[in-house]
Write a protein that holds these residues in place. Structure first.
Motif, mmCIF file in Angstrom:
data_model
loop_
_atom_site.group_PDB
_atom_site.id
_atom_site.type_symbol
_atom_site.label_atom_id
_atom_site.label_comp_id
_atom_site.label_asym_id
_atom_site.label_seq_id
_atom_site.Cartn_x
_atom_site.Cartn_y
_atom_site.Cartn_z
ATOM 1 N N GLU A 1 48.399 35.484 41.121
ATOM 2 C CA GLU A 1 48.590 36.887 41.459
ATOM 3 C C GLU A 1 47.309 37.692 41.300
ATOM 4 O O GLU A 1 47.076 38.639 42.059
ATOM 5 N N THR A 2 46.453 37.321 40.354
ATOM 6 C CA THR A 2 45.160 37.987 40.214
ATOM 7 C C THR A 2 44.311 37.759 41.461
ATOM 8 O O THR A 2 43.704 38.698 42.001
ATOM 9 N N LEU A 3 44.286 36.533 41.939
ATOM 10 C CA LEU A 3 43.546 36.236 43.173
ATOM 11 C C LEU A 3 44.134 36.988 44.363
ATOM 12 O O LEU A 3 43.390 37.510 45.204
ATOM 13 N N ASN A 4 45.449 37.070 44.444
ATOM 14 C CA ASN A 4 46.097 37.823 45.534
ATOM 15 C C ASN A 4 45.694 39.292 45.497
ATOM 16 O O ASN A 4 45.424 39.898 46.541
ATOM 17 N N GLU A 5 45.671 39.880 44.298
ATOM 18 C CA GLU A 5 45.286 41.282 44.179
ATOM 19 C C GLU A 5 43.828 41.495 44.571
ATOM 20 O O GLU A 5 43.501 42.475 45.246
ATOM 21 N N LEU A 6 42.958 40.579 44.157
ATOM 22 C CA LEU A 6 41.540 40.683 44.528
ATOM 23 C C LEU A 6 41.351 40.577 46.035
ATOM 24 O O LEU A 6 40.575 41.328 46.638
ATOM 25 N N MET A 7 42.057 39.647 46.643
ATOM 26 C CA MET A 7 41.938 39.474 48.094
ATOM 27 C C MET A 7 42.457 40.705 48.847
ATOM 28 O O MET A 7 41.946 41.057 49.903
ATOM 29 N N ALA A 8 43.456 41.365 48.281
ATOM 30 C CA ALA A 8 44.031 42.542 48.939
ATOM 31 C C ALA A 8 43.057 43.706 48.975
ATOM 32 O O ALA A 8 43.065 44.496 49.922
#
Length: 94
Positions: free
Chosen positions: A66-73
């Motif tokens: 989820e941290t990676l998803n937030e960064l990508m967003a």
């Protein structure tokens, strides 16, 4: 066994209404369609024995995902490579 079905961009308008939530990827299991990339990745990880069964270890994996998803967003996006580089440098600098 699985079937890897791919399509071109010109075919997307006809395919979109047949997908859950109007997007891809889609995984069909026993005739039911399932979507959302991270959910599909977790499912595959569980089938392959790569997703932890221990709840705390699963929490750690989920935090990372989820941290990676937030960064990508929030990461900059642009079709022009030079502008993208500028935006990324600005993003890095904060």
């Amino acid at each position: 066994n699985f079937t890897d079905t791919r399509f071109t961009g010109k075919d997307w308008p006809a395919i979109k209404p047949t997908t859950p939530l109007g997007g891809v990827p889609v995984l069909k299991v026993d005739g039911d369609s399932h979507c959302q990339s991270v959910s599909l990745a977790r499912y595959a990880g569980k089938l392959g024995g790569f997703y932890p069964t221990d709840p705390l270890q699963a929490l750690i994996v989920d935090e990372a995902i989820e941290t990676l998803n937030e960064l990508m967003a929030v990461a900059p996006k642009h079709s022009d490579p030079e502008e993208l580089l500028k935006l990324r440098k600005d993003f890095q600098a904060g």
